[in-house]
Design a protein around this motif. Structure first.
Motif, PDB file in Angstrom:
ATOM      1  N   ARG B   9       0.850  -1.186   0.000  1.00 41.78           N
ATOM      2  CA  ARG B   9       0.000   0.000   0.000  1.00 41.78           C
ATOM      3  C   ARG B   9       0.891   1.243   0.000  1.00 41.78           C
ATOM      4  O   ARG B   9       1.711   1.423   0.914  1.00 41.78           O
ATOM      5  N   VAL B  10       0.746   2.074  -1.016  1.00 41.10           N
ATOM      6  CA  VAL B  10       1.526   3.323  -1.095  1.00 41.10           C
ATOM      7  C   VAL B  10       0.603   4.477  -1.459  1.00 41.10           C
ATOM      8  O   VAL B  10      -0.439   4.268  -2.084  1.00 41.10           O
ATOM      9  N   PRO B  11       0.960   5.702  -1.078  1.00 43.31           N
ATOM     10  CA  PRO B  11       0.130   6.846  -1.459  1.00 43.31           C
ATOM     11  C   PRO B  11       0.043   6.968  -2.980  1.00 43.31           C
ATOM     12  O   PRO B  11       1.011   6.686  -3.688  1.00 43.31           O
ATOM     13  N   THR B  12      -1.130   7.387  -3.462  1.00 40.94           N
ATOM     14  CA  THR B  12      -1.288   7.677  -4.881  1.00 40.94           C
ATOM     15  C   THR B  12      -0.847   9.115  -5.096  1.00 40.94           C
ATOM     16  O   THR B  12      -1.506  10.034  -4.619  1.00 40.94           O
ATOM     17  N   VAL B  13       0.287   9.309  -5.724  1.00 39.99           N
ATOM     18  CA  VAL B  13       0.746  10.679  -5.927  1.00 39.99           C
ATOM     19  C   VAL B  13       0.408  11.122  -7.350  1.00 39.99           C
ATOM     20  O   VAL B  13       0.553  10.364  -8.288  1.00 39.99           O
ATOM     21  N   GLY B  14      -0.092  12.340  -7.459  1.00 35.75           N
ATOM     22  CA  GLY B  14      -0.524  12.833  -8.763  1.00 35.75           C
ATOM     23  C   GLY B  14       0.369  13.948  -9.260  1.00 35.75           C
ATOM     24  O   GLY B  14       1.456  13.696  -9.750  1.00 35.75           O
ATOM     25  N   GLY B  15      -0.060  15.185  -9.081  1.00 37.39           N
ATOM     26  CA  GLY B  15       0.687  16.318  -9.605  1.00 37.39           C
ATOM     27  C   GLY B  15       1.886  16.695  -8.752  1.00 37.39           C
ATOM     28  O   GLY B  15       2.889  17.184  -9.256  1.00 37.39           O
ATOM     29  N   THR B  16       1.776  16.469  -7.430  1.00 35.37           N
ATOM     30  CA  THR B  16       2.878  16.866  -6.543  1.00 35.37           C
ATOM     31  C   THR B  16       3.058  15.817  -5.467  1.00 35.37           C
ATOM     32  O   THR B  16       2.212  14.958  -5.260  1.00 35.37           O
ATOM     33  N   ILE B  17       4.183  15.902  -4.781  1.00 36.02           N
ATOM     34  CA  ILE B  17       4.427  15.027  -3.640  1.00 36.02           C
ATOM     35  C   ILE B  17       4.969  15.908  -2.525  1.00 36.02           C
ATOM     36  O   ILE B  17       5.801  16.781  -2.766  1.00 36.02           O
ATOM     37  N   ALA B  18       4.461  15.728  -1.315  1.00 37.88           N
ATOM     38  CA  ALA B  18       4.885  16.556  -0.187  1.00 37.88           C
ATOM     39  C   ALA B  18       5.186  15.660   1.004  1.00 37.88           C
ATOM     40  O   ALA B  18       4.724  14.528   1.071  1.00 37.88           O
ATOM     41  N   VAL B  19       5.955  16.213   1.932  1.00 35.84           N
ATOM     42  CA  VAL B  19       6.401  15.458   3.097  1.00 35.84           C
ATOM     43  C   VAL B  19       5.764  16.077   4.340  1.00 35.84           C
ATOM     44  O   VAL B  19       5.542  17.293   4.393  1.00 35.84           O
ATOM     45  N   THR B  20       5.456  15.253   5.341  1.00 36.59           N
ATOM     46  CA  THR B  20       4.891  15.767   6.597  1.00 36.59           C
ATOM     47  C   THR B  20       5.907  16.684   7.286  1.00 36.59           C
ATOM     48  O   THR B  20       7.112  16.553   7.050  1.00 36.59           O
TER      49      THR B  20
END
Lengths: 320, 250
Positions: B9-20
């Protein structure tokens, strides 16, 4: 104290990805940088390796080990690492490099860090490193504690830089002990059915995306790629639709490219695609949408329909 | 043939990716979750093999309870059994992950284990290989064509313009890449079956590894806005000038 680097070949010379790995290996500052090559000792490109700071070449000849057998290659590296007292063993972050180093990690029980951009010794058995996650969309800063640091080097984010002074190089023919079990998985090699495998190393890539419109729309892109001495690459939607074969895909789940120029035509620029083309020196986008994400990664752009721009560009180049 | 497919299971990243803000994980407040394209293809390949040769497909994930969503996705495509190796939220390294999967494989006796070539998020490129070493099985990676017989598989990939073919006896571990097939869409009966299917659970032990993540960050941005050369075919002369200036036309 030595650092060992698996060196792959591209034709007769060391592969570009391996030169990048050697550059990072040299930066660790050990007095000895050993290149490990699986080849005839007559064909070792000793002077090219010396230019990158290699002091010792360990040659494993076909008589000892023929063809590509990843677990056997790793067994050889494990033996060499012990004999030379290596502090680090590295390879290029290619399919083979990552595969062999993963086997080496499993054989030795040590951690392996894939696709590093920076590795720095930090005293004792500690290395600090920066590596790619999400195919380079994120960077991980990590600490490795291990008697031998095992890692691979990204193929698209570390430049190959030759040493200030070439080293005097010593070539050692290494007779490896390889067990039968290490040879169970061995590649039978034959020429690929279709070309196009040069995408990873092409000087120019003409990219086509959804905007191309269909399987029959790629002829102008092929023609342009030919004129520029390049190849065609495509976005994921193009391969998912079956318009072009998957081997032409540029992106996180396709090929990572490092051309002088990437000409992205009708490609919106999903982040997974950017992961594959961020290593291009220059990006030029042709897109009907001035708000397309690809424009935030491109150096130059033409706002327009690729079906008009590309034929006009082909005509202009032919007229030169 | 009894096949186990491992997915993540991984995040679905679209236009951007950000970190907490604490730099420890991907910010998923605005994203859904999925499995990587390589793994979608692994599930499809397993289902196709059992359609041809008989047998059954089990799907496994190591992750939080929420990863049952991804197991159900694979069940809807034709997997018959689901296994959750439930974590407590800590990130398992590749050594602990491979050990946990190996325990499940030993318990159930599979002929073939399929994984994606690398996870979309961590990109460690090694879980399949470490798993094979744990089990003492042969392994081939990055495979884009797979054919099976009763006692073995032939796995193919391309490398530097050369086709490599690997013959492996079974049992074996194979990691695959997108392009090996075109995954199907789930059917309605498949989705209904997936909803009701039981999920086997266990909780493997987390262990510290010699490679320790400190922080994640987005690379210093090469992001800028492109210099627009013009509109449509009228901009071609300017484009040719730029190509010349960049040394492309030599």
């Amino acid at each position: 104290m030595t650092v060992l680097c698996l060196v792959e070949f591209d034709g007769a010379g060391p592969a570009d990805a391996s030169l990048r790995a050697l550059t990072l290996g040299r930066s660790l500052g050990d007095p000895s940088l050993g290149a490990v090559v699986f080849a005839d000792s007559d064909s070792v490109p000793a002077s090219a390796l010396a230019d990158y700071g290699v002091t010792d070449v360990y040659v494993i000849e076909p008589g000892t080990l023929e063809g590509y057998a990843p677990q056997a290659w790793a067994r050889v590296l494990a033996g060499l690492a012990t004999e030379t007292g290596a502090t680090a063993v590295l390879a290029a972050g290619t399919d083979r490099g990552n595969e062999v180093l993963a086997h080496l990690g499993a054989i030795t029980g040590l951690p392996m860090a894939a696709n590093c951009t920076l590795v720095t010794p930090d005293g004792g058995q500690t290395h600090r490193l920066v590596r790619h996650r999400w195919a380079g969309l994120l960077l991980e800063e990590a600490v490795m504690e291990a008697p031998i640091a095992l890692f691979t080097v990204t193929t698209d984010a570390v430049s190959a830089v030759s040493a200030e002074t070439a080293e005097t190089i010593q070539v050692h023919v290494y007779k490896a002990e390889v067990a039968e079990a290490d040879l169970v998985v061995r590649a039978a090699e034959s020429p690929a059915s279709a070309g196009g495998a040069s995408l990873a190393t092409a000087r120019v890539v003409v990219g086509g995306g959804r905007g191309v419109g269909g399987a029959d729309g790629f002829a102008p892109l092929e023609e342009l790629a030919d004129l520029l001495g390049g190849v065609v690459g495509v976005s994921r939607v193009v391969t998912s639709e079956g318009w072009r074969p998957h081997r032409q895909q540029v992106g996180q789940t396709g090929t990572k490219i490092t051309p002088e120029l990437y000409l992205a035509c009708g490609i919106s620029g999903a982040i997974q695609h950017i992961a594959g083309c961020a290593g291009a020196k220059h990006i030029i986008a042709i897109n009907t949408d001035p708000g397309a994400p690809i424009l935030a990664h491109a150096d130059y752009a033409i706002i327009g329909d690729l079906h008009q721009v590309i034929p006009a560009l082909v005509e202009a180049l032919r007229a030169r | 043939m009894e096949i186990l497919v491992c997915v993540k299971r991984v995040p679905t990243v679209g236009g951007t990716i950000a970190v907490t803000p604490d730099g420890q994980e991907v910010d998923t407040r605005m994203s859904g979750f999925s499995i990587s394209p390589h793994e979608e293809c692994a599930v499809e390949e397993a289902v196709q093999i059992t359609e041809r040769a008989g047998g059954s497909v089990s799907v496994l994930t190591l992750g939080p309870e929420a990863a049952i969503e991804q197991l159900r996705g694979a069940l809807a495509l034709g997997a018959g059994r689901a296994v959750l190796l439930e974590t407590d939220g800590r990130e398992f390294g590749p050594i602990a992950t491979a050990a946990a999967i190996a325990a499940e494989v030993r318990d159930h006796g599979y002929d073939l284990v399929l994984l994606g070539n690398e996870a979309a998020d961590t990109g460690d490129y090694q879980v399949g290989i470490r798993l094979a070493h744990e089990l003492g099985w042969p392994v081939a990676t990055g495979i884009k064509n797979l054919s099976t017989s009763a006692d073995g598989v032939v796995a193919r990939r391309e490398y530097r313009g050369v086709e490599e073919a690997y013959e492996l006896p079974l049992p074996a571990v194979i990691t695959v890449k997108e392009g090996i097939n075109l995954p199907r869409y789930p059917s309605l009966p498949g989705r209904l079956r997936a909803k009701r299917a039981p999920v086997d659970r266990s909780s493997p032990a987390w262990a510290a590894e010699g490679l320790r993540k400190e922080t994640l960050r987005v690379p210093a941005s090469s992001k800028h806005q492109a210099h627009v050369l013009g509109d449509g075919a009228d901009a071609v002369p300017e484009l040719v000038r730029v190509l010349d200036e960049l040394g492309i036309l030599t």
